[in-house]
Write a protein that holds these residues in place. Sequence first.
Motif, short mmCIF file in Angstrom:
data_model
loop_
_atom_site.label_atom_id
_atom_site.label_comp_id
_atom_site.label_asym_id
_atom_site.label_seq_id
_atom_site.Cartn_x
_atom_site.Cartn_y
_atom_site.Cartn_z
N GLU A 85 0.83 -1.15 -0.11
CA GLU A 85 -0.02 -0.10 -0.26
C GLU A 85 0.91 1.20 0.01
N ILE A 86 2.09 1.24 0.36
CA ILE A 86 3.05 2.28 0.41
C ILE A 86 3.27 2.87 -0.67
N ALA A 87 3.63 1.87 -1.56
CA ALA A 87 3.94 2.15 -3.01
C ALA A 87 2.95 1.70 -4.27
N PRO A 88 1.82 2.31 -4.04
CA PRO A 88 0.57 1.93 -4.93
C PRO A 88 0.93 2.16 -6.41
N ASP A 89 1.66 3.02 -6.76
CA ASP A 89 2.05 3.23 -8.27
C ASP A 89 3.05 2.20 -8.80
N GLN A 90 3.56 1.35 -7.94
CA GLN A 90 4.54 0.20 -8.22
C GLN A 90 3.86 -0.74 -8.74
N PRO A 91 3.96 -1.54 -9.85
CA PRO A 91 3.45 -2.82 -10.24
C PRO A 91 3.88 -3.91 -9.07
N ILE A 92 3.00 -4.69 -8.80
CA ILE A 92 3.22 -5.92 -7.87
C ILE A 92 4.31 -6.50 -8.33
N SER A 93 4.52 -7.09 -9.60
CA SER A 93 5.30 -7.74 -10.14
C SER A 93 6.81 -7.23 -9.90
N SER A 94 6.85 -5.88 -9.68
CA SER A 94 8.33 -5.25 -9.52
C SER A 94 8.88 -5.65 -8.03
N PHE A 95 8.09 -6.26 -7.26
CA PHE A 95 8.57 -6.47 -5.75
C PHE A 95 8.93 -8.17 -5.84
N SER A 96 9.91 -8.22 -5.40
CA SER A 96 10.54 -9.67 -5.24
C SER A 96 10.01 -10.23 -3.91
N ASP A 97 9.68 -9.61 -3.10
CA ASP A 97 9.42 -10.37 -1.75
C ASP A 97 8.02 -10.80 -1.72
N LYS A 98 7.88 -12.08 -0.99
CA LYS A 98 6.45 -12.52 -0.60
C LYS A 98 5.92 -11.76 0.51
N GLY A 99 4.69 -11.74 0.81
CA GLY A 99 4.12 -11.04 1.94
C GLY A 99 4.11 -9.49 1.67
N LEU A 100 3.92 -9.30 0.43
CA LEU A 100 3.83 -7.68 0.18
C LEU A 100 2.71 -6.88 0.78
N PHE A 101 1.51 -7.91 1.21
CA PHE A 101 0.66 -7.00 1.80
C PHE A 101 0.34 -7.79 3.18
N THR A 102 1.30 -8.76 3.72
CA THR A 102 1.06 -9.06 5.08
C THR A 102 2.02 -8.85 6.11
N ARG A 103 3.52 -8.60 5.78
CA ARG A 103 4.68 -8.76 6.35
C ARG A 103 4.41 -7.65 7.50
N GLU A 104 4.11 -6.48 7.32
CA GLU A 104 3.95 -5.54 8.57
C GLU A 104 2.92 -6.18 9.55
N ILE A 105 2.05 -6.57 9.09
CA ILE A 105 1.03 -7.05 10.03
C ILE A 105 1.29 -8.23 10.78
N GLU A 106 2.20 -9.11 9.98
CA GLU A 106 2.76 -10.34 10.98
C GLU A 106 3.83 -9.87 11.93
N SER A 107 4.51 -8.89 11.67
CA SER A 107 5.68 -8.29 12.54
C SER A 107 4.77 -7.65 13.64
N ALA A 108 3.94 -6.80 13.42
CA ALA A 108 3.11 -6.33 14.59
C ALA A 108 2.54 -7.45 15.45
N LEU A 109 2.06 -8.70 14.99
CA LEU A 109 1.86 -9.71 15.80
C LEU A 109 2.85 -10.28 16.54
N LEU A 110 3.79 -10.48 15.96
CA LEU A 110 4.94 -11.21 16.53
C LEU A 110 5.51 -10.46 17.77
N GLU A 111 5.60 -8.94 17.49
CA GLU A 111 5.87 -8.23 18.53
C GLU A 111 5.03 -7.59 19.36
N GLY A 112 3.82 -8.42 19.52
CA GLY A 112 2.74 -8.05 20.54
C GLY A 112 1.99 -6.61 20.46
N TRP A 113 2.12 -6.18 19.10
CA TRP A 113 1.39 -4.77 19.17
C TRP A 113 -0.07 -5.18 18.84
N ILE A 114 -0.26 -6.18 18.15
CA ILE A 114 -1.75 -6.83 18.08
C ILE A 114 -2.00 -8.17 18.58
#
Length: 91
Positions: A43-72
């Motif tokens: 969501e931070i780079a909405p103009d960038q095509p999804i295919s240009s990102f090499s990482d998996k978890g493009l729409f989940t990583r930050e949420i998973e980090s918040a879960l693992l760190e106890g923020w949620i």
Amino acid sequence: MRLTIGTRGSPLALAQANWVAHRVREAHPGALVDLEIIKTQGEIAPDQPISSFSDKGLFTREIESALLEGWIDCAVHSLKDLPTEQPPGTC
């Protein structure tokens, strides 16, 4: 009981997270359920095509980090956003 649900801010994500929050409140009257909207890299780079990102978890990583760190306390994702393999500790 207090529960913080992490979610993206898209209309679909909010609808799903609100559905879960409603069901928790039904099952646990008096429960305090909050939604924490978390911006993800996708969501931070909405103009960038999804295919240009090499990482998996493009729409989940930050949420998973918040879960693992106890923020949620839990996360609500759309299946379409999930990578095929989940990070350790999130399932």
